[in-house]
Design a protein around this motif. Structure first.
Motif, PDB file in Angstrom:
ATOM      1  N   ASP A 126       0.823  -1.211   0.000  1.00 51.50           N
ATOM      2  CA  ASP A 126       0.000   0.000   0.000  1.00 51.50           C
ATOM      3  C   ASP A 126       0.858   1.262   0.000  1.00 51.50           C
ATOM      4  O   ASP A 126       0.347   2.362  -0.235  1.00 51.50           O
ATOM      5  CB  ASP A 126      -0.927   0.003   1.225  1.00 51.50           C
ATOM      6  N   LYS A 127       2.151   1.112   0.254  1.00 51.73           N
ATOM      7  CA  LYS A 127       3.044   2.278   0.321  1.00 51.73           C
ATOM      8  C   LYS A 127       3.777   2.557  -0.989  1.00 51.73           C
ATOM      9  O   LYS A 127       4.549   3.505  -1.082  1.00 51.73           O
ATOM     10  CB  LYS A 127       4.078   2.079   1.443  1.00 51.73           C
ATOM     11  N   ILE A 128       3.580   1.700  -2.001  1.00 53.48           N
ATOM     12  CA  ILE A 128       4.246   1.926  -3.284  1.00 53.48           C
ATOM     13  C   ILE A 128       3.219   1.874  -4.418  1.00 53.48           C
ATOM     14  O   ILE A 128       2.096   1.388  -4.233  1.00 53.48           O
ATOM     15  CB  ILE A 128       5.363   0.887  -3.548  1.00 53.48           C
ATOM     16  N   SER A 129       3.612   2.349  -5.603  1.00 55.17           N
ATOM     17  CA  SER A 129       2.730   2.288  -6.767  1.00 55.17           C
ATOM     18  C   SER A 129       2.870   0.925  -7.442  1.00 55.17           C
ATOM     19  O   SER A 129       3.918   0.274  -7.322  1.00 55.17           O
ATOM     20  CB  SER A 129       3.096   3.392  -7.766  1.00 55.17           C
ATOM     21  N   PRO A 130       1.842   0.484  -8.178  1.00 55.07           N
ATOM     22  CA  PRO A 130       1.927  -0.810  -8.875  1.00 55.07           C
ATOM     23  C   PRO A 130       3.124  -0.884  -9.829  1.00 55.07           C
ATOM     24  O   PRO A 130       3.705  -1.958 -10.023  1.00 55.07           O
ATOM     25  CB  PRO A 130       0.607  -0.872  -9.644  1.00 55.07           C
ATOM     26  N   GLU A 131       3.504   0.260 -10.434  1.00 52.64           N
ATOM     27  CA  GLU A 131       4.630   0.278 -11.371  1.00 52.64           C
ATOM     28  C   GLU A 131       5.960  -0.056 -10.677  1.00 52.64           C
ATOM     29  O   GLU A 131       6.891  -0.553 -11.311  1.00 52.64           O
ATOM     30  CB  GLU A 131       4.745   1.656 -12.047  1.00 52.64           C
ATOM     31  N   GLU A 132       6.051   0.230  -9.381  1.00 55.02           N
ATOM     32  CA  GLU A 132       7.296  -0.025  -8.648  1.00 55.02           C
ATOM     33  C   GLU A 132       7.440  -1.489  -8.225  1.00 55.02           C
ATOM     34  O   GLU A 132       8.534  -1.939  -7.892  1.00 55.02           O
ATOM     35  CB  GLU A 132       7.355   0.857  -7.395  1.00 55.02           C
ATOM     36  N   LEU A 133       6.313  -2.232  -8.242  1.00 53.39           N
ATOM     37  CA  LEU A 133       6.325  -3.595  -7.696  1.00 53.39           C
ATOM     38  C   LEU A 133       7.114  -4.576  -8.574  1.00 53.39           C
ATOM     39  O   LEU A 133       7.898  -5.374  -8.063  1.00 53.39           O
ATOM     40  CB  LEU A 133       4.890  -4.086  -7.493  1.00 53.39           C
ATOM     41  N   LEU A 134       6.920  -4.524  -9.898  1.00 52.12           N
ATOM     42  CA  LEU A 134       7.570  -5.505 -10.783  1.00 52.12           C
ATOM     43  C   LEU A 134       9.099  -5.428 -10.734  1.00 52.12           C
ATOM     44  O   LEU A 134       9.762  -6.465 -10.621  1.00 52.12           O
ATOM     45  CB  LEU A 134       7.055  -5.336 -12.216  1.00 52.12           C
ATOM     46  N   PRO A 135       9.702  -4.229 -10.787  1.00 48.31           N
ATOM     47  CA  PRO A 135      11.173  -4.174 -10.642  1.00 48.31           C
ATOM     48  C   PRO A 135      11.648  -4.694  -9.293  1.00 48.31           C
ATOM     49  O   PRO A 135      12.725  -5.301  -9.194  1.00 48.31           O
ATOM     50  CB  PRO A 135      11.477  -2.673 -10.788  1.00 48.31           C
ATOM     51  N   TYR A 136      10.842  -4.480  -8.259  1.00 51.03           N
ATOM     52  CA  TYR A 136      11.172  -4.962  -6.912  1.00 51.03           C
ATOM     53  C   TYR A 136      11.207  -6.494  -6.891  1.00 51.03           C
ATOM     54  O   TYR A 136      12.142  -7.111  -6.381  1.00 51.03           O
ATOM     55  CB  TYR A 136      10.126  -4.427  -5.930  1.00 51.03           C
ATOM     56  N   ILE A 137      10.168  -7.098  -7.494  1.00 48.15           N
ATOM     57  CA  ILE A 137      10.099  -8.566  -7.587  1.00 48.15           C
ATOM     58  C   ILE A 137      11.287  -9.110  -8.385  1.00 48.15           C
ATOM     59  O   ILE A 137      11.922 -10.097  -8.003  1.00 48.15           O
ATOM     60  CB  ILE A 137       8.769  -9.006  -8.231  1.00 48.15           C
ATOM     61  N   ASP A 138      11.593  -8.442  -9.492  1.00 55.90           N
ATOM     62  CA  ASP A 138      12.669  -8.884 -10.370  1.00 55.90           C
ATOM     63  C   ASP A 138      14.015  -8.908  -9.638  1.00 55.90           C
ATOM     64  O   ASP A 138      14.811  -9.846  -9.794  1.00 55.90           O
ATOM     65  CB  ASP A 138      12.741  -7.961 -11.589  1.00 55.90           C
ATOM     66  N   LYS A 139      14.254  -7.895  -8.822  1.00 56.20           N
ATOM     67  CA  LYS A 139      15.521  -7.778  -8.099  1.00 56.20           C
ATOM     68  C   LYS A 139      15.714  -8.961  -7.143  1.00 56.20           C
ATOM     69  O   LYS A 139      16.787  -9.555  -7.060  1.00 56.20           O
ATOM     70  CB  LYS A 139      15.543  -6.451  -7.326  1.00 56.20           C
ATOM     71  N   TYR A 140      14.649  -9.320  -6.408  1.00 58.65           N
ATOM     72  CA  TYR A 140      14.738 -10.437  -5.459  1.00 58.65           C
ATOM     73  C   TYR A 140      14.806 -11.786  -6.184  1.00 58.65           C
ATOM     74  O   TYR A 140      15.509 -12.698  -5.745  1.00 58.65           O
ATOM     75  CB  TYR A 140      13.547 -10.414  -4.506  1.00 58.65           C
ATOM     76  N   SER A 141      14.083 -11.891  -7.303  1.00 56.67           N
ATOM     77  CA  SER A 141      14.041 -13.162  -8.043  1.00 56.67           C
ATOM     78  C   SER A 141      15.412 -13.573  -8.557  1.00 56.67           C
ATOM     79  O   SER A 141      15.696 -14.770  -8.715  1.00 56.67           O
ATOM     80  CB  SER A 141      13.074 -13.050  -9.222  1.00 56.67           C
ATOM     81  N   LYS A 142      16.267 -12.584  -8.816  1.00 47.95           N
ATOM     82  CA  LYS A 142      17.607 -12.878  -9.324  1.00 47.95           C
ATOM     83  C   LYS A 142      18.532 -13.421  -8.241  1.00 47.95           C
ATOM     84  O   LYS A 142      19.578 -14.005  -8.536  1.00 47.95           O
ATOM     85  CB  LYS A 142      18.209 -11.619  -9.942  1.00 47.95           C
ATOM     86  N   LEU A 143      18.149 -13.238  -6.969  1.00 47.64           N
ATOM     87  CA  LEU A 143      19.006 -13.638  -5.859  1.00 47.64           C
ATOM     88  C   LEU A 143      18.666 -15.015  -5.292  1.00 47.64           C
ATOM     89  O   LEU A 143      19.509 -15.655  -4.651  1.00 47.64           O
ATOM     90  CB  LEU A 143      18.919 -12.607  -4.723  1.00 47.64           C
ATOM     91  N   TYR A 144      17.414 -15.476  -5.528  1.00 48.47           N
ATOM     92  CA  TYR A 144      16.995 -16.738  -4.893  1.00 48.47           C
ATOM     93  C   TYR A 144      15.793 -17.319  -5.651  1.00 48.47           C
ATOM     94  O   TYR A 144      14.889 -16.572  -6.058  1.00 48.47           O
ATOM     95  CB  TYR A 144      16.617 -16.485  -3.431  1.00 48.47           C
ATOM     96  N   PRO A 145      15.748 -18.668  -5.822  1.00 51.68           N
ATOM     97  CA  PRO A 145      14.616 -19.303  -6.518  1.00 51.68           C
ATOM     98  C   PRO A 145      13.414 -19.508  -5.584  1.00 51.68           C
ATOM     99  O   PRO A 145      13.187 -20.613  -5.086  1.00 51.68           O
ATOM    100  CB  PRO A 145      15.202 -20.641  -6.975  1.00 51.68           C
ATOM    101  N   PHE A 146      12.666 -18.451  -5.324  1.00 54.35           N
ATOM    102  CA  PHE A 146      11.527 -18.533  -4.402  1.00 54.35           C
ATOM    103  C   PHE A 146      10.435 -19.447  -4.959  1.00 54.35           C
ATOM    104  O   PHE A 146      10.137 -19.430  -6.157  1.00 54.35           O
ATOM    105  CB  PHE A 146      10.942 -17.137  -4.141  1.00 54.35           C
ATOM    106  N   ALA A 147       9.827 -20.239  -4.072  1.00 57.27           N
ATOM    107  CA  ALA A 147       8.738 -21.139  -4.473  1.00 57.27           C
ATOM    108  C   ALA A 147       7.516 -20.348  -4.911  1.00 57.27           C
ATOM    109  O   ALA A 147       6.799 -20.737  -5.842  1.00 57.27           O
ATOM    110  CB  ALA A 147       8.381 -22.073  -3.318  1.00 57.27           C
ATOM    111  N   GLN A 148       7.253 -19.224  -4.229  1.00 54.29           N
ATOM    112  CA  GLN A 148       6.139 -18.332  -4.567  1.00 54.29           C
ATOM    113  C   GLN A 148       6.544 -16.912  -4.202  1.00 54.29           C
ATOM    114  O   GLN A 148       7.348 -16.704  -3.274  1.00 54.29           O
ATOM    115  CB  GLN A 148       4.866 -18.700  -3.786  1.00 54.29           C
ATOM    116  N   ILE A 149       5.977 -15.948  -4.903  1.00 52.32           N
ATOM    117  CA  ILE A 149       6.142 -14.536  -4.555  1.00 52.32           C
ATOM    118  C   ILE A 149       4.752 -13.940  -4.401  1.00 52.32           C
ATOM    119  O   ILE A 149       3.956 -13.960  -5.345  1.00 52.32           O
ATOM    120  CB  ILE A 149       6.948 -13.777  -5.619  1.00 52.32           C
ATOM    121  N   VAL A 150       4.449 -13.452  -3.194  1.00 50.56           N
ATOM    122  CA  VAL A 150       3.102 -12.958  -2.897  1.00 50.56           C
ATOM    123  C   VAL A 150       3.192 -11.547  -2.298  1.00 50.56           C
ATOM    124  O   VAL A 150       3.685 -11.380  -1.185  1.00 50.56           O
ATOM    125  CB  VAL A 150       2.354 -13.886  -1.912  1.00 50.56           C
TER     126      VAL A 150
END
Length: 301
Positions: A126-150
């Motif tokens: 709720d503290k960020i815009s939807p446009e900021e979420l995808l780059p945030y997810i991408d950054k973490y996804s490159k560091l670890y193979p998460f089973a799910q991202i929610v």
């Protein structure tokens, strides 16, 4: 064909102050873990129990991973590592309004040594815009193979139901460990002590929060009264100056701590409460293992 009943254990980990206790309280639907804007609020592993028709999930809410500055800090970090070894799934909670930092990378490095499925739960969306979420997810996804991202908002409940549905799919078939109406395996005395400590965290200055412990000396129903519980509690702190702050001018701080704590405790117990608070000084208790174990910080068997 009847759907199989699922059950298992989940650990919530993350840096201090990312909203772990807020998420736990949102899942359970009532306050069992204290919340504060000060880091390291949670000291013990809080077991919370979520039960639905499909299954049961027992949550461990661990202390925030941090660089320890005392024996108590070392102990808190050990609890996190223990939690990772005894669960079926790990929820790694991060704050969407904060950049990925050394603390997050430190946790990810720890996760690489275990085989348990890890969910990345991005809190405070709720503290960020939807446009900021995808780059945030991408950054973490490159560091670890998460089973799910929610992505969720623990405070407002956004997407928390989806998280719970996904967790139940992840868990194995198993028994119902606790009765459906039980939300924690901690005794009421523990939760009462935590509610008092929460009020101290909310009301006092920076030098107080992590130097206090709350011990319930006595808690029992008054014999000559149908709807009244007497609670006698001691707030331990490390220095005489801190005791003065907790008492306040003409006892004003202690009265306010007692008033706010009593209101929450009455909601928890469903009865009127007489709350008597004392303050005692125990110098440097956080570095004396026997003392902090006496105050309720125990390694689990």
């Amino acid at each position: 064909m009847k759907q199989e009943y699922k059950s298992g254990f989940a650990a919530i980990i993350g840096r201090p102050n990312v909203g772990k206790s807020t998420l736990l309280n949102q899942i359970i639907g009532q306050k069992i873990a204290i919340m504060s804007d000060k880091p390291q609020t949670t000291r013990n592993k809080i077991r919370a129990v979520y039960t639905s028709e499909e299954g049961q999930i027992i949550f461990l809410d661990t202390p925030g991973v941090h660089k320890p500055k005392s024996k108590l800090g070392d102990y808190m970090n050990r609890m996190v590592e223990d939690a990772l070894r005894e669960v079926d799934v790990i929820l790694f909670l991060v704050d969407a309004s904060e950049k990925l930092g050394p603390g997050d990378e430190f946790i990810i490095e720890k996760l690489k040594d275990i085989k348990t499925p890890v969910y990345l739960v991005i809190n405070k969306i709720d503290k960020i815009s939807p446009e900021e979420l995808l780059p945030y997810i991408d950054k973490y996804s490159k560091l670890y193979p998460f089973a799910q991202i929610v992505p969720v908002s623990a405070l407002h409940g956004n997407n928390v139901n989806r998280l719970m549905d996904q967790l139940l799919l992840e868990l194995p078939e198993g028994p119902q460990y606790y009765p459906a109406d039980q939300v924690t395996d901690h005794p009421e005395r523990f939760i009462v002590a935590e509610l008092i400590r929460e009020k101290v965290l909310h009301l006092t200055r920076e030098e107080i929060p992590h130097s206090i412990a709350v011990v319930i000396e006595q808690m029992k129903a008054r014999e000559d009264h149908d709807n009244l519980v007497d609670i006698y509690a001691t707030i331990y702190t490390e220095r005489q100056t801190q005791k003065g702050i907790l008492v306040g001018k003409q006892g004003s701080m202690m009265k306010e701590i007692g008033k706010r704590a009593r209101e929450d405790i009455e909601r928890l117990l469903g009865t009127k409460v007489y709350l008597n608070l004392w303050i005692k000084v125990k110098k440097d208790w956080r570095n004396q293992e026997q003392l902090f174990k006496n105050f309720g910080f125990h390694d689990e068997e």
